[in-house]
Design a protein around this motif. Structure first.
Motif, PDB file in Angstrom:
ATOM      1  N   CYS A  61       0.842  -1.203   0.000  1.00 34.46           N
ATOM      2  CA  CYS A  61       0.000   0.000   0.000  1.00 34.46           C
ATOM      3  C   CYS A  61       0.873   1.248   0.000  1.00 34.46           C
ATOM      4  O   CYS A  61       0.648   2.185  -0.768  1.00 34.46           O
ATOM      5  N   GLY A  62       1.880   1.246   0.892  1.00 31.30           N
ATOM      6  CA  GLY A  62       2.773   2.402   0.973  1.00 31.30           C
ATOM      7  C   GLY A  62       3.487   2.631  -0.339  1.00 31.30           C
ATOM      8  O   GLY A  62       3.570   3.753  -0.845  1.00 31.30           O
ATOM      9  N   GLY A 108       9.604   3.938  11.414  1.00 30.97           N
ATOM     10  CA  GLY A 108       9.030   4.118  10.082  1.00 30.97           C
ATOM     11  C   GLY A 108       8.981   5.587   9.699  1.00 30.97           C
ATOM     12  O   GLY A 108       9.410   5.976   8.609  1.00 30.97           O
ATOM     13  N   LEU A 109       8.475   6.408  10.624  1.00 32.19           N
ATOM     14  CA  LEU A 109       8.367   7.844  10.364  1.00 32.19           C
ATOM     15  C   LEU A 109       9.737   8.457  10.094  1.00 32.19           C
ATOM     16  O   LEU A 109       9.893   9.240   9.161  1.00 32.19           O
ATOM     17  N   ALA A 110      10.721   8.067  10.919  1.00 29.33           N
ATOM     18  CA  ALA A 110      12.055   8.647  10.772  1.00 29.33           C
ATOM     19  C   ALA A 110      12.586   8.369   9.370  1.00 29.33           C
ATOM     20  O   ALA A 110      13.071   9.274   8.682  1.00 29.33           O
ATOM     21  N   PHE A 111      12.468   7.112   8.922  1.00 27.27           N
ATOM     22  CA  PHE A 111      12.942   6.784   7.574  1.00 27.27           C
ATOM     23  C   PHE A 111      12.159   7.571   6.525  1.00 27.27           C
ATOM     24  O   PHE A 111      12.726   8.116   5.586  1.00 27.27           O
ATOM     25  N   GLY A 112      10.847   7.625   6.722  1.00 26.23           N
ATOM     26  CA  GLY A 112      10.020   8.342   5.754  1.00 26.23           C
ATOM     27  C   GLY A 112      10.402   9.811   5.672  1.00 26.23           C
ATOM     28  O   GLY A 112      10.545  10.364   4.579  1.00 26.23           O
ATOM     29  N   ILE A 113      10.591  10.428   6.825  1.00 24.79           N
ATOM     30  CA  ILE A 113      10.880  11.867   6.836  1.00 24.79           C
ATOM     31  C   ILE A 113      12.248  12.161   6.219  1.00 24.79           C
ATOM     32  O   ILE A 113      12.377  13.025   5.359  1.00 24.79           O
ATOM     33  N   LEU A 233       5.232  14.065   1.514  1.00 26.45           N
ATOM     34  CA  LEU A 233       4.168  13.371   2.252  1.00 26.45           C
ATOM     35  C   LEU A 233       4.050  11.916   1.791  1.00 26.45           C
ATOM     36  O   LEU A 233       3.861  11.010   2.607  1.00 26.45           O
ATOM     37  N   SER A 234       4.185  11.672   0.491  1.00 28.34           N
ATOM     38  CA  SER A 234       4.039  10.300   0.001  1.00 28.34           C
ATOM     39  C   SER A 234       5.107   9.396   0.622  1.00 28.34           C
ATOM     40  O   SER A 234       4.826   8.265   1.008  1.00 28.34           O
ATOM     41  N   TYR A 235       6.335   9.911   0.743  1.00 31.69           N
ATOM     42  CA  TYR A 235       7.389   9.081   1.341  1.00 31.69           C
ATOM     43  C   TYR A 235       7.184   8.910   2.844  1.00 31.69           C
ATOM     44  O   TYR A 235       7.493   7.860   3.401  1.00 31.69           O
ATOM     45  N   VAL A 236       6.669   9.952   3.486  1.00 33.07           N
ATOM     46  CA  VAL A 236       6.425   9.838   4.930  1.00 33.07           C
ATOM     47  C   VAL A 236       5.377   8.759   5.191  1.00 33.07           C
ATOM     48  O   VAL A 236       5.552   7.905   6.063  1.00 33.07           O
ATOM     49  N   ILE A 237       4.299   8.774   4.403  1.00 30.51           N
ATOM     50  CA  ILE A 237       3.259   7.755   4.604  1.00 30.51           C
ATOM     51  C   ILE A 237       3.833   6.372   4.340  1.00 30.51           C
ATOM     52  O   ILE A 237       3.601   5.426   5.088  1.00 30.51           O
TER      53      ILE A 237
END
Lengths: 343, 367, 503
Positions: A61-62, A108-113, A233-237
């Motif tokens: 999904c991500g 997860g958030l850290a990697f995404g951000i 935002l797409s990468y953060v999600i």
């Protein structure tokens, strides 16, 4: 122009590709029920597929979101693996369940951000950034522990063992005992995420903006969309979902291992493609991705059920099926292109 | 004061792209060398020693860097071409190398004795096999217009299984002086054979660019395929060709890999090398979206990656953890190389220059 | 007077590395006026517009919107200030529906109200008589309709200032008239419109005022009725129009027919219906017709640019097969395509590499042109066509449109073609370069090269061509030469009043 009374709008590219996938999945599963019978006749087979692949569904999904936005993220498997290992160690060192969930989301958030910021604001190629992310997460997993770690945490194991039993979807075994349909908690999480992402993509502003930046980035900018923020935002999600996927993975296996989720990124990409997402961006749907994952995992089950036990059969059939879907998409879209030109 | 300005000027010109595309790889090598010099100058010592067969051979960290990066360097050459022509990357090179390696071993094991003829035949077959698989990928990309990464995902998924099938599920070993010579040293020559093979490959590709118009045509196709077609270029052929050239590189890399170990293991041969090869292309300053390219950049990129790895080993970092540190260095490199950072840096330097000029004027006024 | 000003620019400066794009430019737009912004390519029109739309930021000067100073740093800022732009290239998302394209990026609501958008879109579309459906995927609409959707979006945004940057170049006459009607409607509602175009007649048809820029500086602002067309052109190119006049006298010269160079019978391609066509040595002919009439498709078929389905082709009486560009090139045919950016330049390659490209391809894979040779070729043609470039190694993408076109012309001239097809070589190019290209065409013809020249401006075709082939609905409907070569006759043939057919 003809009047459009009762006129049905032709399917958009996204809808067309998704419909093809769903039809093929149903046909494939139907054939398996007729010819292979066995487990395929029980609903439990579907539950098992879901139980085993809940985290893959979440990750896919991500990835679908990122791919719709015209990007790619190959760090998802490694982040999943890092999350598993971190949470296992945290739990074994006296952490709480609540804390471990926060930890998973945090990783997860850290990697995404970080990845999102590098890609969106510093305009570095996503493949390279997420490749580095993948290396880092894999490397850091082994720094945490080279050896497999089993969760030794009473409350968590209790949670892990909790299964949702649905009696009427079960079946009666040969010896007469009634076995209810069993679903893990992770599946609920995965299904909720599929629904949430579906709603986000279809009915929320950021969701439509992902499609816009994937369709044509310059246009999106001219249309007044904050392209950088949307891509970020797409990468953060996607990162966040990788973290959740890691937690679901741990609930399924109950152990952390450096080789966890190996090759998951490619499986997730394959799922998205089979589900009708284009790597060029702008086309895709998370419902398609869900069926893509199911198709991918069902074919593996079918191979085993057909008596082809050698491990290499699975990957060869997967490769063959990927080839089929990729060619199908290419042919369908190019025929469409031709029709458009002719009209 | 004067020296200071001059220095800042130099850095500025480097960042402005005084060295063009090779700016980042050269900075990276310089940084690695300086780091190692500070850490342990003996890192760079090169000496002679005799190996098991009694040959006098070169030895030292630098030699092992250049030697062990050989497969990567060869693959980086082909990957650069594919990237330039198709605007995407082949992620199946590791799997394809396993197939080529298996074909290589299959022929070697077919006879009772391994002579020079057998080795050549085996190598040719490996090349043909790899070129066929390259052509398969190339057809998907060039004819069916599928993005390279997706198209090669197919072979990535099932390539190693095909190798498994060729090997019949085993990991056959080959022992022959010729294979050992290919994998390590030719008696009498102190330079590792893989290094010689890389040099031969580089020369071959240089000749290819010198005596054909491949470079211009590939770049045209990569930048604007539609315009290239209307100028009479067969874009399908050029894309296909890039994959076939990559196929040759894959076969060479696979054969070096097999010869080094004297066995073929379909699961571990050149594992994950596709990622490093793509990385080498990117570190070399090539645009992963296709178009202009420099093979020399990619080769430098390959050596940078290997130098980094060996440096980490020398610092006693466990091999499993190397990836994490590698990732940090990659991020630093690409951040320095990113257009946004370059722009900001240039603006900063210009401002600094202006301030300096102003103070100089003021001081001059005072004097 | 002061309150009427929607937009006021004073003392605008913009510099790029090595170039001063705008210097001390003033511009004033009043309520309810259509204001043409004119100038050659490189005069600074696009730069000025990009400053207004927030793509670039100005280096100096002030922008006032309705008397208040405005700071525009992004497309959003421009939108917030009521400035909307419709570009020549479609800046919408082809993968979204028409309704979404009209509403995306405008709403601050997090939730997308699809039904609501679709209903409102249906109203807007029917108001403006745009033949599209709200739920249609935009990519499936024709280019013209996509352009109209972009305008619909701007209109619906209640913009105070509407910038139309060459919106008519991909529209046919009927669509242009629809657009003009729309523009007058908006004008009546008090919207100020900045109109950029290369079609002079269109300026005189709809505009109230004209501002002329030249070399990044303001030449002046005029009322349309005070500035005759000839004066406008001379203000734009900064010299008097003697040259234009000498060119137009050429009409009387009737070219003596040389031998037949190229002959096609029943040639058809995936995009062109079967047609017959002949061209003589040293002849300049033209294909004309409305957009979509099949003129570009026909010449593409001659060059083998699209899949050729049938027909026989003879060159100098010998039958040849041409179904790929390379075969056409080997037979001495060159083709400059309509779409300069998409099908012409290789943007990142240098001027030198762009110039030698076609010759290199013809020489073949194994005969590369050496560096020194290619430098000599490049220098020769940069001088011959007076291409304005910093050096021969400058990436061609950084040149102005007119100079890019010259580079592509140089590319084909270098192959020394016997027959050159020029499809809209003067589109989006300043008047000065247009003239140069027209003169070049005539000179080539004198040297014995056959030329097919296509242009949207009939006047230009009449000046250069000695024979016009008129197309309608993908068929050739007439062939005009000699005394028939006048605007009225061409118009009648295009419109189909009296069809004339000459073998």
């Amino acid at each position: 122009m003809k009047k459009n009374n009762g006129f049905r709008e032709p399917l958009t590219d996204t809808q067309l590709l998704m419909t093809i996938t769903i039809c093929i999945f149903i046909a494939m599963y139907g054939l398996a029920m007729i010819f292979l019978q066995g487990g395929f006749l029980h609903v439990q087979q579907v539950f098992d597929l879901l139980n085993d692949n809940a985290s893959l569904i979440i990750v896919s999904c991500g990835l679908t979101i990122v791919m719709i936005g015209g990007g790619i993220d190959i760090s998802v498997g490694a982040v999943t693996s890092l999350t598993v290992m971190s949470c296992v160690l945290y739990l074994n060192n006296g952490g709480s369940i609540f804390g471990s969930i926060l930890l998973a989301l945090g990783i997860g958030l850290a990697f995404g951000i970080i990845q999102g910021a590098l890609i969106s604001y510093l305009e570095i190629q996503p493949f390279i950034v997420t490749l580095a992310g993948m290396f880092f997460a894999r490397g850091f997993t082994t720094i945490l522990s080279v050896n497999p770690q089993k969760v030794d945490h009473e409350a968590f194991n209790k949670l892990r063992e909790t299964k949702i039993e649905i009696d009427w979807l079960g079946y009666t075994a040969k010896n007469g005992t009634r076995i209810p349909g069993r679903m893990e908690l992770g599946v609920i999480v995965a299904l909720v995420i599929v629904v949430l992402v579906f709603i986000l993509l279809q009915y929320f502003k950021p969701g439509r903006e992902f499609y816009a930046i994937g369709g044509n980035q310059t246009s999106a900018l001219m249309l007044g969309i904050n392209v950088k923020r949307t891509r970020f935002l797409s990468y953060v999600i996607c990162g966040l979902l990788s973290g959740i996927s890691g937690y679901v993975f741990m609930m399924h296996t109950g152990a952390g291992n450096a080789t966890n989720a190996a090759g998951m990124e490619m499986n997730a990409i394959a799922s998205s493609i089979i589900g009708g997402t284009l790597l060029t961006g702008g086309v895709g749907n998370v419902a398609g991705t869900f069926f893509g994952t199911m198709t991918l995992t069902t074919i593996k089950k079918i191979v085993v059920a057909s008596g082809l036990n050698d491990p290499w059969w699975q990957s060869i059939t997967t490769g063959g099926m990927l080839c089929f879907f990729i060619l199908l998409q290419s042919v369908v879209l190019s025929r469409r292109e031709k029709k458009k030109k002719a009209s | 004061m004067k020296d200071n300005t001059k220095k800042s000027f130099d850095i500025k010109s480097i960042f402005r792209g005084g060295l063009g595309q090779l700016t980042i790889p050269i900075i990276a090598i310089a940084l690695l060398v300086i780091f190692n010099l500070i850490r342990d100058p003996s890192f760079f010592s090169i000496g002679f020693s005799s190996n098991n067969e009694g040959n006098t051979v070169l030895e030292g960290n630098l030699i092992s860097i250049i030697n062990s990066a050989s497969e990567l360097a060869v693959l980086a050459i082909g990957m650069t071409l594919v990237t330039a022509a198709c605007g995407g990357q082949d992620i199946s090179v590791g799997a394809a190398a396993a197939i080529a390696g298996s074909a290589f071993v299959k022929v070697l094991k077919s006879g009772s004795e391994i002579g020079a003829g057998t080795v050549i035949a085996a190598f040719v077959l490996a090349c043909v096999v790899a070129m066929i698989f390259g052509a398969f990928n190339g057809t998907l990309v060039a004819v069916f217009k599928i993005q390279p990464m997706i198209a090669t995902l197919i072979l990535y998924t099932c390539g190693r299984s095909i190798a498994y099938w060729i090997n019949g599920g085993a990991t056959p070993t080959v022992s022959s002086p010729i294979i050992t010579a290919i994998g390590s040293f030719i008696p009498g020559i102190p330079v590792p054979t893989p290094v010689i093979i890389v040099i031969v490959m580089i020369v071959l590709f240089k000749l290819l660019f010198r005596f054909t118009s491949l470079e211009l045509l590939t770049q045209s196709v990569g930048i604007n395929g539609s315009a290239a077609r209307l100028n009479g270029i067969n874009t399908t052929f050029i894309k296909l060709l890039s994959f076939i050239f990559l196929g040759i590189c894959v076969a060479v890399a696979g054969c070096i890999g097999v010869s080094r170990l004297g066995l073929i293991n379909h699961e571990t041969l050149l594992l994950d090398i596709e990622m490093d090869a793509i990385l080498a292309v990117a570190i070399g300053g090539n645009n992963l979206g296709g178009g202009r390219f420099k093979i020399s950049g990619s080769i430098l990129g390959a050596y940078i990656i290997q130098m980094l790895t060996i440096t980490l080993y020398a610092m006693k970092v466990p091999s499993t953890d190397v990836k994490a540190y590698k990732a940090i260095v990659i991020v630093i490199l690409v951040v320095i190389g990113s257009p946004v950072v370059k722009q900001k840096f240039n603006r900063f330097m210009t401002q600094l220059q202006m301030k300096k000029n102003q103070t100089a004027v003021k001081e001059g006024g005072k004097a | 007077m002061q309150e009427d000003c929607l937009l006021k620019l004073r003392g605008i400066e913009k510099r790029f590395p090595g170039v001063r794009a705008l210097h001390n430019v003033d511009f004033t737009l009043r309520k309810g006026e259509i204001h043409a912004l004119m100038g050659e390519n490189g005069a600074g029109k696009s730069t000025l517009i990009k400053l207004l739309t927030g793509v670039y930021s100005k280096d100096d000067g002030t922008i006032y919107v309705e008397g208040k100073e405005a700071h525009i740093h992004s497309p959003q800022d421009a939108q917030n200030n009521g400035i909307s732009t419709v570009y020549q290239e479609i800046t919408l998302c082809p993968n979204l529906t028409v309704a979404e394209n009209i509403f995306i990026g405008r709403e601050s609501n997090m939730v997308v109200k699809r039904k609501d958008y679709e209903k409102r879109t249906a109203e807007i579309l029917s108001n403006l008589q745009i033949p599209a459906r709200p739920r249609q995927q935009l990519g499936n609409c024709s280019l013209a309709v996509q352009q109209m959707v972009a305008i619909a979006r701007a209109v619906d945004m209640q913009c105070k200032v509407l910038i139309l940057d060459e919106p008519t170049s991909s529209l046919d006459d009927k669509e242009v008239n629809m657009l003009f009607k729309l523009m007058r409607d908006l004008k009546a509602r008090g919207v100020g419109i900045i109109f950029v175009t290369h079609f002079l007649e269109q300026v005189y048809e709809v505009c109230d005022r004209i501002t002329v820029l030249r070399n990044g500086e303001l030449v002046g602002e005029y009322l349309t009725e005070d500035l005759p067309q000839v004066q406008l052109v001379s203000k734009m190119i900064g010299k008097e129009l003697d040259e234009l006049n000498t060119l137009s006298e050429k009409d009387d010269i009737v070219k003596e027919k040389g031998e037949v160079f190229y002959e096609a019978k029943g040639l058809s391609s995936s995009n062109a219906l079967p047609f017959d066509f002949t061209i003589h040595k040293g002849e300049v002919n033209g294909f004309t017709g409305l957009l979509g009439s099949g003129r570009s498709e026909s010449v593409r078929a001659i060059f083998g640019a699209d899949k050729v389905n049938g027909g026989t082709v003879k060159i100098k009486g010998k039958q040849v097969q041409i179904d790929r560009p390379i075969q056409a090139m080997k037979n001495g045919i060159g083709y400059l395509s309509e779409d300069r950016k998409g099908d012409g330049i290789i943007a990142e390659l240098s001027v030198r590499e762009n110039i030698i490209l076609a010759l290199q391809v013809m020489n073949g894979f194994f005969k590369p042109i050496s560096r020194s040779e290619s430098e000599a070729f490049a220098d020769e043609y940069i001088k011959a066509l007076s291409i304005k470039t910093a050096s021969r190694e400058t990436p061609v993408g950084s040149l102005s449109g007119g100079n890019q076109q010259k580079v592509i012309l140089a590319r084909w001239l270098l192959t020394h073609p016997d027959y050159l097809i020029l499809d809209e070589p003067t589109r989006g190019i300043d008047v000065g370069t247009k003239l140069e290209i027209q003169k070049l065409v005539l000179k080539l013809a004198e040297d014995g090269v056959s030329v097919t020249f296509i242009s949207s401006e009939i006047e230009e075709m009449l000046r250069t061509c000695s024979r016009l082939i008129v197309m309608r609905d993908r068929h050739i409907v007439g062939e005009l030469k000699g005394s028939e070569l006048n605007q009225a006759q061409v118009m009648r043939t295009i419109a189909g009043g009296e069809t004339k057919n000459e073998g």
